[in-house]
Every structure is written in structure tokens, then in C-alpha cells.
Design a protein around this motif. Sequence first.
Motif, mmCIF file in Angstrom:
data_model
loop_
_atom_site.group_PDB
_atom_site.id
_atom_site.type_symbol
_atom_site.label_atom_id
_atom_site.label_comp_id
_atom_site.label_asym_id
_atom_site.label_seq_id
_atom_site.Cartn_x
_atom_site.Cartn_y
_atom_site.Cartn_z
ATOM 1 N N THR A 110 -10.265 5.414 -2.823
ATOM 2 C CA THR A 110 -10.120 5.241 -3.744
ATOM 3 C C THR A 110 -8.655 4.318 -3.923
ATOM 4 N N ASN A 111 -8.059 3.543 -4.781
ATOM 5 C CA ASN A 111 -6.916 3.707 -4.956
ATOM 6 C C ASN A 111 -6.082 4.663 -5.883
ATOM 7 N N ALA A 117 4.409 3.016 -8.440
ATOM 8 C CA ALA A 117 3.608 2.695 -7.678
ATOM 9 C C ALA A 117 3.440 1.560 -7.034
ATOM 10 N N ALA A 118 3.012 0.476 -6.316
ATOM 11 C CA ALA A 118 2.925 -1.128 -6.814
ATOM 12 C C ALA A 118 1.696 -0.826 -7.309
ATOM 13 N N SER A 119 1.655 -2.608 -7.967
ATOM 14 C CA SER A 119 0.572 -2.801 -8.712
ATOM 15 C C SER A 119 -0.611 -2.278 -7.885
ATOM 16 N N GLY A 120 -1.738 -1.787 -8.526
ATOM 17 C CA GLY A 120 -2.804 -1.033 -7.447
ATOM 18 C C GLY A 120 -2.528 0.124 -7.120
ATOM 19 N N GLY A 121 -1.825 0.737 -6.919
ATOM 20 C CA GLY A 121 -1.760 1.690 -6.053
ATOM 21 C C GLY A 121 -1.863 2.108 -4.745
ATOM 22 N N PRO A 157 3.049 -0.285 0.503
ATOM 23 C CA PRO A 157 2.152 0.322 -0.347
ATOM 24 C C PRO A 157 0.714 -0.062 -0.918
ATOM 25 N N ASP A 158 0.871 -1.049 -1.525
ATOM 26 C CA ASP A 158 -0.279 -1.487 -2.458
ATOM 27 C C ASP A 158 -1.142 -2.214 -1.232
ATOM 28 N N LYS A 159 -1.314 -2.374 -0.111
ATOM 29 C CA LYS A 159 -1.960 -2.553 1.250
ATOM 30 C C LYS A 159 -2.054 -1.040 1.611
ATOM 31 N N VAL A 160 -1.897 -0.035 1.753
ATOM 32 C CA VAL A 160 -2.337 0.631 2.222
ATOM 33 C C VAL A 160 -3.967 1.664 2.138
#
Length: 225
Positions: A110-111, A117-121, A157-160
Motif C-alpha cells: 500500500t502507499n 513525500a509526493a502526494s499519495g506517498g 515517487p508517487d507512482k512507485v
Amino acid sequence: PHIHTSDPTGIRSSQQPATSNQLVTMDDQAATFCSITGLEDPSQAAMYLEMAGGNLEMAMSIFFDGGGGAVPAAAGGTELPDWFRAVWPRSVTTFEGIPESWSLQALEFTNVSYPGAASGGIGVGLNQPQNGPCGVIAAIQAGCIAELCRSGTAAPPDKVQITDDILASVLTAMLWQARADGTVKLVTKAASEANGGVDVATFTDKDALHKGVSEAIGTFKAPGG
């Protein structure tokens, strides 16, 4: 729920440092552990409790599995399948006795957020509903993050994300490294689903094992996986 996350120093748990009340509880647990197991040294009891993430039941399982004491027979003469001991400690004598901390555990990432951190982690958190499987899921999480780094995936980062392919590769590598006599037995249906009627596959080839793990990845990601 606990979420295992990453930081610049490595893998850590999001649990807060123990308070004085928690420390008292840990002492009480150590005393209970000693009274049940016959162990005389509270510091050794504390070691088992630490390995089990503070879970008294799992600490006793580790103790008895290591030959530290007598192990009870299966309740009511229950006939357990031969694969059962490859999955659960000998102190668990029935399917109903599987600790909830394990039957609820899923390998679902999970995020998680962190300062800056970018939005959403980032999608590398691994939810842990209860104490118990800490050591296992921390090792799996660390392997997945290492594999993610080795793959050189270029993404914001928020797409990892830890993908199913990464999880399957890491589980395959861990199972293959731990194989006995050159073989790996893979339980491909969760124990909670079948009361003994689970599917077990035997592999002697790593590529074939990876295919088997990949095909069963949904089971491993589900509760009890």
C-alpha cells in the motif's frame, strides 16, 4: 494496523517507542512466559518475546519449536496433512488454532507517506494487522524494495509500486534459497480455505517455481497468504 515502511537507514516499523506502561506489560509477559515454559531466565524470555514482536503466543511457539519444551499432540487425535508442519509451528495443533495474527496477514502493498513525500506517498508499505509475522514480512518487504532498486524503474515517487512480478520474483528467490534436498514444496491455496484440502506443488527447477508462484500470487496477497 502497523505498516512497515522504509527510511534512509533501512526498514523500520511504524510502532512508537515503548512507554513505561508497555514495558511493565512486557515484564508481565516475560513472567508468564517463564511460568508456562519453565524457563528461569527472564532475559531469555524477553528475547523470545522480541523475536515474536511482543506476541506471547508466538513467542511460546518459537520456544517449543526450537526444542525448548514438550509439544502437545494434535487435539482430539486430529490427522493433520503432511504439509502442515512446513507452514505452522508444532504448538499449533488444529486449523482453528492458527494464530489470528497470521490468518489475517496478507502480502498486499500500500502507499505510505513520509515528510516531503509526493502526494499519495510511495507504494512500498506492507500492512500488518497484528504483531506476530514481523520477521517474515519485513524480510519480504526488504527483498521487494531491493528488487525495485535493482530494476532501475524510472517513475515519479508517487507512482512507485511493488508489482506482482516483483513480489513473485522475491518469493521465488527466498523459497529457492531455503529449499531442502533440492526441492521446494509450494502451498498454492490458503490453509484457511480448505481444512486440509489444499494444493501442494513440488518444484526442483527455479524457473518452474517462479511460474508456480506467479500463478498463485493472488493467494499470497490475500489474508492468510
